[in-house]
Write an enzyme that holds these catalytic residues in place. Structure first.
Site, PDB file in Angstrom:
ATOM      1  N   ASP A 176      -4.801  -6.006   5.402  1.00 49.72           N
ATOM      2  CA  ASP A 176      -5.842  -6.801   6.063  1.00 49.72           C
ATOM      3  C   ASP A 176      -5.838  -8.233   5.574  1.00 49.72           C
ATOM      4  O   ASP A 176      -6.166  -9.152   6.300  1.00 49.72           O
ATOM      5  CB  ASP A 176      -7.215  -6.171   5.803  1.00 49.72           C
ATOM      6  CG  ASP A 176      -7.373  -4.864   6.553  1.00 49.72           C
ATOM      7  OD1 ASP A 176      -6.974  -4.827   7.729  1.00 49.72           O
ATOM      8  OD2 ASP A 176      -7.857  -3.871   5.964  1.00 49.72           O
ATOM      9  N   LYS A 218     -10.928  -1.939  18.819  1.00 47.69           N
ATOM     10  CA  LYS A 218      -9.553  -2.429  18.976  1.00 47.69           C
ATOM     11  C   LYS A 218      -9.189  -2.600  20.453  1.00 47.69           C
ATOM     12  O   LYS A 218      -8.160  -3.180  20.774  1.00 47.69           O
ATOM     13  CB  LYS A 218      -8.566  -1.454  18.330  1.00 47.69           C
ATOM     14  CG  LYS A 218      -8.766  -1.263  16.842  1.00 47.69           C
ATOM     15  CD  LYS A 218      -7.856  -2.154  16.031  1.00 47.69           C
ATOM     16  CE  LYS A 218      -8.129  -1.953  14.536  1.00 47.69           C
ATOM     17  NZ  LYS A 218      -7.304  -2.833  13.709  1.00 47.69           N
ATOM     18  N   ASN A 232       0.848  -1.189   0.000  1.00 53.47           N
ATOM     19  CA  ASN A 232       0.000   0.000   0.000  1.00 53.47           C
ATOM     20  C   ASN A 232       0.884   1.239   0.000  1.00 53.47           C
ATOM     21  O   ASN A 232       2.105   1.134  -0.032  1.00 53.47           O
ATOM     22  CB  ASN A 232      -0.958  -0.017   1.191  1.00 53.47           C
ATOM     23  CG  ASN A 232      -0.196  -0.061   2.503  1.00 53.47           C
ATOM     24  OD1 ASN A 232       0.544   0.845   2.832  1.00 53.47           O
ATOM     25  ND2 ASN A 232      -0.353  -1.157   3.252  1.00 53.47           N
ATOM     26  N   PHE A 258      -3.984   3.724  15.140  1.00 55.57           N
ATOM     27  CA  PHE A 258      -4.189   4.744  14.114  1.00 55.57           C
ATOM     28  C   PHE A 258      -5.370   4.351  13.246  1.00 55.57           C
ATOM     29  O   PHE A 258      -5.663   3.170  13.095  1.00 55.57           O
ATOM     30  CB  PHE A 258      -2.941   4.892  13.234  1.00 55.57           C
ATOM     31  CG  PHE A 258      -1.998   5.947  13.747  1.00 55.57           C
ATOM     32  CD1 PHE A 258      -1.273   5.735  14.908  1.00 55.57           C
ATOM     33  CD2 PHE A 258      -1.861   7.153  13.079  1.00 55.57           C
ATOM     34  CE1 PHE A 258      -0.420   6.705  15.393  1.00 55.57           C
ATOM     35  CE2 PHE A 258      -1.011   8.142  13.562  1.00 55.57           C
ATOM     36  CZ  PHE A 258      -0.293   7.911  14.713  1.00 55.57           C
ATOM     37  N   LYS A 269       7.614 -17.968 -10.214  1.00 50.07           N
ATOM     38  CA  LYS A 269       6.911 -16.843 -10.824  1.00 50.07           C
ATOM     39  C   LYS A 269       5.713 -17.341 -11.646  1.00 50.07           C
ATOM     40  O   LYS A 269       5.859 -18.271 -12.449  1.00 50.07           O
ATOM     41  CB  LYS A 269       7.886 -16.087 -11.726  1.00 50.07           C
ATOM     42  CG  LYS A 269       7.305 -14.826 -12.299  1.00 50.07           C
ATOM     43  CD  LYS A 269       8.294 -14.121 -13.204  1.00 50.07           C
ATOM     44  CE  LYS A 269       7.586 -13.038 -13.990  1.00 50.07           C
ATOM     45  NZ  LYS A 269       8.421 -12.505 -15.057  1.00 50.07           N
ATOM     46  N   LYS A 275     -13.721   2.663  16.292  1.00 44.33           N
ATOM     47  CA  LYS A 275     -12.528   1.835  16.093  1.00 44.33           C
ATOM     48  C   LYS A 275     -11.735   1.716  17.390  1.00 44.33           C
ATOM     49  O   LYS A 275     -11.203   0.663  17.708  1.00 44.33           O
ATOM     50  CB  LYS A 275     -11.644   2.415  14.981  1.00 44.33           C
ATOM     51  CG  LYS A 275     -10.451   1.550  14.674  1.00 44.33           C
ATOM     52  CD  LYS A 275      -9.816   1.849  13.343  1.00 44.33           C
ATOM     53  CE  LYS A 275     -10.669   1.418  12.183  1.00 44.33           C
ATOM     54  NZ  LYS A 275     -10.066   1.620  10.891  1.00 44.33           N
ATOM     55  N   ASP A 326      -4.711  -9.265  13.345  1.00 42.80           N
ATOM     56  CA  ASP A 326      -4.755  -7.851  13.730  1.00 42.80           C
ATOM     57  C   ASP A 326      -3.749  -7.659  14.871  1.00 42.80           C
ATOM     58  O   ASP A 326      -3.986  -8.081  16.006  1.00 42.80           O
ATOM     59  CB  ASP A 326      -6.175  -7.468  14.160  1.00 42.80           C
ATOM     60  CG  ASP A 326      -6.296  -5.961  14.372  1.00 42.80           C
ATOM     61  OD1 ASP A 326      -5.373  -5.361  14.960  1.00 42.80           O
ATOM     62  OD2 ASP A 326      -7.312  -5.384  13.934  1.00 42.80           O
ATOM     63  N   ILE A 327      -2.623  -7.045  14.553  1.00 42.73           N
ATOM     64  CA  ILE A 327      -1.525  -6.952  15.526  1.00 42.73           C
ATOM     65  C   ILE A 327      -1.949  -6.123  16.736  1.00 42.73           C
ATOM     66  O   ILE A 327      -1.771  -6.519  17.883  1.00 42.73           O
ATOM     67  CB  ILE A 327      -0.271  -6.333  14.861  1.00 42.73           C
ATOM     68  CG1 ILE A 327       0.100  -7.129  13.611  1.00 42.73           C
ATOM     69  CG2 ILE A 327       0.893  -6.283  15.847  1.00 42.73           C
ATOM     70  CD1 ILE A 327       1.135  -6.450  12.718  1.00 42.73           C
TER      71      ILE A 327
END
Ligand code: C5P
Length: 399
Positions: free
Chosen positions: A278, A342, A209, A324, A288, A338, A307-308
């Site tokens: 995710d 969390k 990302n 965050f 390859k 959130k 989910d750490i």
């Protein structure tokens, strides 16, 4: 402008590293400091006072008996105006004199007459640095409250390799800036995740990302400046490690998860800044993937990553956890949701999702008291504000 309003006395003593002090003056003044240069006789053999005067924009002092100070008290006058005295380079001989309270020239007299912090950047050959007398003097200076910056390690002017190099000007600047930050997290240990993750598809392809890691790295730096012992688990980024921060590099979310869980012992604060994928491809192809024909397209199947943050926050021995969130809409509502989901006491919301890669950001802090908006600013100054907010909320003693 991290040194805006600060007045520094920069002392140069005899050593080839004097050439780096020219650049240091430039960096210090660019950061907003005013710099008064004072040089020992030996330093003037390596770089001229004219150079230092041109760069600092102020007359340079080299002699205790300088007629420009009417009362002949240059050693008092110059030090009283200073927020700190920085000796760079600090020679073996100068450190020895400092450690023993000798003051037979302007710079050494300035140091002993000071009422402000003293920072020294040793610069010498590795044998001179390792010499028992030098190590004894350094230990004495530390015990006397003098901050010792470096030295660095590597190639030396004499052709040898080892410890004793003066830190680079940029490193000295970072250390001097850090010196002026309040030590709000002294004695605390912080673990930070930063950057993107990379989820492999095959040996040459993967999914990642647009996280640059800038915010996480800024928080690592700010926490270190505040006196914390900082360990960063970083996904793939090209960013340099902030000074004094330990770093473990990982690629995938699973590796980040494993690294974090293996390093949790003794951690007081966990800050999850990383943009963790995710999902990851369910299988990583050993070779390859090949195009079989012109119409062939592969289909990827995904599985969820751990989910750490939620995993760490759910532990009985969880450190103080900060999450965050980057939401593209309804931040106020989603942010608090959130935070609860969390299970963390503090969640930082990015306003808008266009922060990736930029140097500035705008954030909202969510905690059980509500939402607090921090105005748009560069990521380092937001990171410093966040560190202050964490320090304020941190339980005094962890169970
Ligand atoms: O659920 P979401 O990805 O929006 O949550 C973002 C927060 O959770 C960030 O603090 C991020 O570092 C953390 N996170 C994590 N592990 C994941 C996903 C997100 O630690 N797998």
């Amino acid at each position: 402008m991290d040194l805006r309003g600060k007045h520094l006395v920069l002392g140069l003593t005899g050593g080839i590293a004097c050439y780096k002090s020219a650049e240091l003056v430039r960096l210090l003044t660019k950061a907003g400091a005013t710099v008064q240069v004072a040089m020992t006789d030996a330093a003037t053999q390596f770089i001229t006072p004219v150079t230092m005067q041109a760069l600092s924009g102020r007359p340079v002092f080299t002699s205790q008996w300088d007629g420009r100070i009417a009362n002949n008290m240059a050693h008092i006058d110059l030090s009283r105006e200073a927020d700190a005295i920085v000796i760079a380079p600090a020679s073996t001989d100068f450190l020895a004199r400092l450690a023993n309270g000798l003051c037979d020239d302007l710079l050494s007299t300035l140091c002993i007459a000071r009422d402000c912090p003293l920072l020294v950047a040793p610069a010498m050959n590795r044998q001179m640095w390792m010499a028992p007398a030098t190590q004894r003097n350094i230990a004495q200076l530390r015990a006397d409250g003098v901050a010792v910056l470096g030295p660095g390690s590597g190639d030396q002017a004499c052709g040898e390799v080892g410890d004793g190099r003066m830190l680079e000007p940029e490193e000295l600047l970072d250390d001097i800036v850090a010196h002026f930050q309040p030590k709000l997290l002294a004695g605390r240990r912080m673990l930070i995740t930063a950057g993107p993750t990379f989820e492999a598809i095959d040996p040459v392809r993967g999914i990642t990302n647009r996280s640059s890691g800038k915010m996480g790295f800024a928080i690592a730096r700010a926490a270190r400046e505040a006196g914390a012992d900082v360990l960063m688990v970083a996904g793939p980024t090209g960013l340099p490690t902030p000074r004094g921060v330990a770093r473990i590099d990982v690629q995938s979310a699973q590796q980040m998860h494993d690294a974090v869980l293996s390093q949790l012992r003794g951690i007081d604060v966990f800050v999850a800044v990383a943009a963790v994928a995710d999902w990851r491809p369910a299988e990583v192809a050993e070779h390859k993937l090949k195009k079989a024909n012109d119409t062939d397209t592969p289909t990827l199947r995904f599985v969820q990553n751990p989910d750490i943050l939620a995993t760490v926050a759910a532990r009985a021995d969880a450190p103080y956890c900060v999450g965050f969130a980057a939401e593209s809409e309804n931040l106020e509502q989603y942010g608090e949701q959130k935070r609860r989901r969390k299970g963390v006491p503090l969640l930082v919301g990015n306003i808008g999702h266009h922060t990736f890669g930029l140097d500035e950001n705008e954030i909202v802090l969510f905690d059980e008291r509500g939402a607090m908006r921090l105005p748009r600013a560069d990521k380092l100054s937001l990171a410093r504000q966040l560190v202050a907010a964490i320090a304020e909320r941190l339980p005094v003693d962890r169970p």
